[in-house]
Design a protein around this motif. Structure first.
Motif, PDB file in Angstrom:
ATOM      1  N   VAL A 195       7.513  -4.468  -5.661  1.00 22.12           N
ATOM      2  CA  VAL A 195       6.284  -3.954  -5.050  1.00 22.12           C
ATOM      3  C   VAL A 195       6.541  -2.603  -4.392  1.00 22.12           C
ATOM      4  O   VAL A 195       5.750  -1.667  -4.539  1.00 22.12           O
ATOM      5  N   SER A 196       7.663  -2.478  -3.685  1.00 21.30           N
ATOM      6  CA  SER A 196       7.992  -1.207  -3.027  1.00 21.30           C
ATOM      7  C   SER A 196       8.126  -0.084  -4.057  1.00 21.30           C
ATOM      8  O   SER A 196       7.590   1.011  -3.860  1.00 21.30           O
ATOM      9  N   ASP A 197       8.827  -0.354  -5.144  1.00 22.54           N
ATOM     10  CA  ASP A 197       8.972   0.661  -6.191  1.00 22.54           C
ATOM     11  C   ASP A 197       7.642   0.949  -6.883  1.00 22.54           C
ATOM     12  O   ASP A 197       7.370   2.091  -7.262  1.00 22.54           O
ATOM     13  N   SER A 198       6.802  -0.068  -7.035  1.00 23.88           N
ATOM     14  CA  SER A 198       5.474   0.156  -7.625  1.00 23.88           C
ATOM     15  C   SER A 198       4.632   1.064  -6.733  1.00 23.88           C
ATOM     16  O   SER A 198       3.931   1.951  -7.225  1.00 23.88           O
ATOM     17  N   LEU A 199       4.715   0.856  -5.424  1.00 25.30           N
ATOM     18  CA  LEU A 199       3.993   1.729  -4.488  1.00 25.30           C
ATOM     19  C   LEU A 199       4.547   3.153  -4.534  1.00 25.30           C
ATOM     20  O   LEU A 199       3.785   4.126  -4.471  1.00 25.30           O
ATOM     21  N   ARG A 200       5.871   3.280  -4.668  1.00 26.81           N
ATOM     22  CA  ARG A 200       6.471   4.615  -4.796  1.00 26.81           C
ATOM     23  C   ARG A 200       5.946   5.330  -6.046  1.00 26.81           C
ATOM     24  O   ARG A 200       5.659   6.519  -6.021  1.00 26.81           O
ATOM     25  N   GLU A 201       5.827   4.578  -7.138  1.00 29.73           N
ATOM     26  CA  GLU A 201       5.327   5.171  -8.379  1.00 29.73           C
ATOM     27  C   GLU A 201       3.853   5.566  -8.265  1.00 29.73           C
ATOM     28  O   GLU A 201       3.446   6.604  -8.793  1.00 29.73           O
ATOM     29  N   GLU A 202       3.065   4.740  -7.581  1.00 29.08           N
ATOM     30  CA  GLU A 202       1.657   5.088  -7.362  1.00 29.08           C
ATOM     31  C   GLU A 202       1.556   6.375  -6.546  1.00 29.08           C
ATOM     32  O   GLU A 202       0.703   7.222  -6.804  1.00 29.08           O
ATOM     33  N   ALA A 203       2.428   6.521  -5.559  1.00 30.16           N
ATOM     34  CA  ALA A 203       2.443   7.734  -4.742  1.00 30.16           C
ATOM     35  C   ALA A 203       2.889   8.937  -5.582  1.00 30.16           C
ATOM     36  O   ALA A 203       2.345  10.039  -5.445  1.00 30.16           O
ATOM     37  N   HIS A 204       3.868   8.718  -6.439  1.00 25.18           N
ATOM     38  CA  HIS A 204       4.364   9.802  -7.302  1.00 25.18           C
ATOM     39  C   HIS A 204       3.264  10.326  -8.220  1.00 25.18           C
ATOM     40  O   HIS A 204       3.209  11.521  -8.502  1.00 25.18           O
ATOM     41  N   LYS A 205       2.372   9.436  -8.662  1.00 24.41           N
ATOM     42  CA  LYS A 205       1.262   9.845  -9.538  1.00 24.41           C
ATOM     43  C   LYS A 205       0.344  10.864  -8.867  1.00 24.41           C
ATOM     44  O   LYS A 205      -0.285  11.661  -9.547  1.00 24.41           O
ATOM     45  N   VAL A 206       0.256  10.800  -7.538  1.00 18.54           N
ATOM     46  CA  VAL A 206      -0.604  11.745  -6.812  1.00 18.54           C
ATOM     47  C   VAL A 206       0.241  12.763  -6.036  1.00 18.54           C
ATOM     48  O   VAL A 206      -0.200  13.326  -5.039  1.00 18.54           O
ATOM     49  N   GLN A 207       1.461  13.007  -6.532  1.00 16.59           N
ATOM     50  CA  GLN A 207       2.384  13.990  -5.979  1.00 16.59           C
ATOM     51  C   GLN A 207       2.671  13.779  -4.487  1.00 16.59           C
ATOM     52  O   GLN A 207       2.690  14.731  -3.704  1.00 16.59           O
ATOM     53  N   LYS A 208       2.913  12.537  -4.098  1.00 13.80           N
ATOM     54  CA  LYS A 208       3.290  12.232  -2.714  1.00 13.80           C
ATOM     55  C   LYS A 208       4.603  11.469  -2.725  1.00 13.80           C
ATOM     56  O   LYS A 208       4.877  10.704  -3.643  1.00 13.80           O
ATOM     57  N   ASP A 209       5.413  11.685  -1.691  1.00 16.59           N
ATOM     58  CA  ASP A 209       6.679  10.978  -1.543  1.00 16.59           C
ATOM     59  C   ASP A 209       6.512   9.965  -0.418  1.00 16.59           C
ATOM     60  O   ASP A 209       6.508  10.318   0.762  1.00 16.59           O
ATOM     61  N   LEU A 210       6.371   8.715  -0.781  1.00 17.00           N
ATOM     62  CA  LEU A 210       6.103   7.653   0.188  1.00 17.00           C
ATOM     63  C   LEU A 210       7.256   7.492   1.177  1.00 17.00           C
ATOM     64  O   LEU A 210       7.027   7.275   2.371  1.00 17.00           O
ATOM     65  N   ASP A 211       8.492   7.628   0.714  1.00 17.26           N
ATOM     66  CA  ASP A 211       9.649   7.481   1.598  1.00 17.26           C
ATOM     67  C   ASP A 211       9.671   8.556   2.686  1.00 17.26           C
ATOM     68  O   ASP A 211       9.968   8.270   3.848  1.00 17.26           O
ATOM     69  N   THR A 212       9.329   9.783   2.331  1.00 14.40           N
ATOM     70  CA  THR A 212       9.271  10.863   3.316  1.00 14.40           C
ATOM     71  C   THR A 212       8.149  10.615   4.311  1.00 14.40           C
ATOM     72  O   THR A 212       8.321  10.804   5.517  1.00 14.40           O
ATOM     73  N   MET A 213       7.000  10.178   3.817  1.00 15.30           N
ATOM     74  CA  MET A 213       5.865   9.900   4.693  1.00 15.30           C
ATOM     75  C   MET A 213       6.205   8.779   5.677  1.00 15.30           C
ATOM     76  O   MET A 213       5.846   8.838   6.852  1.00 15.30           O
TER      77      MET A 213
END
Length: 131
Positions: free
Chosen positions: A32-50
């Motif tokens: 789930v965490s990696d899926s959320l990271r990929e969803e963020a990547h699709k909209v050019q956002k870095d979830l880990d940095t946020m």
């Protein structure tokens, strides 16, 4: 990479895990965490940095991760669980709504909106052109 929530978070925010759930939970948290990271990547956002820069956002990401994992754990691996069910009698009527149609991992649009990964779009299409 580390998951956004731990098994302890899952127990605290949802409920104690049963036998098979305790085995599946650590892997589901990673997926789930990696899926959320990929969803963020699709909209050019870095979830880990946020998450690293805003502790309040980290709590929201943890909550969404727990929600998705909990919903996935509630999905039976042998039969589809129903959230709504009604029966009939002599007229032989049965109807119901499934928790996650088709099974598998499912991240809702409302959860992606909570993370700022999905926003309402608007626009105008000019059918007639300019004169």
């Amino acid at each position: 990479m580390q998951p956004f929530a731990t098994v302890e978070d899952l127990v605290t925010l949802w409920r104690p895990l049963k036998g098979e759930e305790a085995t599946r939970a650590p892997q589901l948290l990673l997926v789930v965490s990696d899926s959320l990271r990929e969803e963020a990547h699709k909209v050019q956002k870095d979830l880990d940095t946020m998450v690293a820069t805003r502790p309040s956002f980290a709590t929201v990401v943890k909550s969404v991760t727990v929600d998705v994992v909990a919903r996935t754990l509630m999905t039976s691996t042998e039969q589809e669980p129903m959230t709504q069910f009604s029966e009939g009698a002599m007229g032989y009527s049965v109807s119901g709504s499934y928790l996650v149609p088709g099974g598998g991992l499912f991240i809702k649009d409302s959860e992606l909106r909570r993370l700022g990964l999905k926003k309402q779009r608007y626009g105008v299409i000019d059918f007639y052109g300019e004169n």
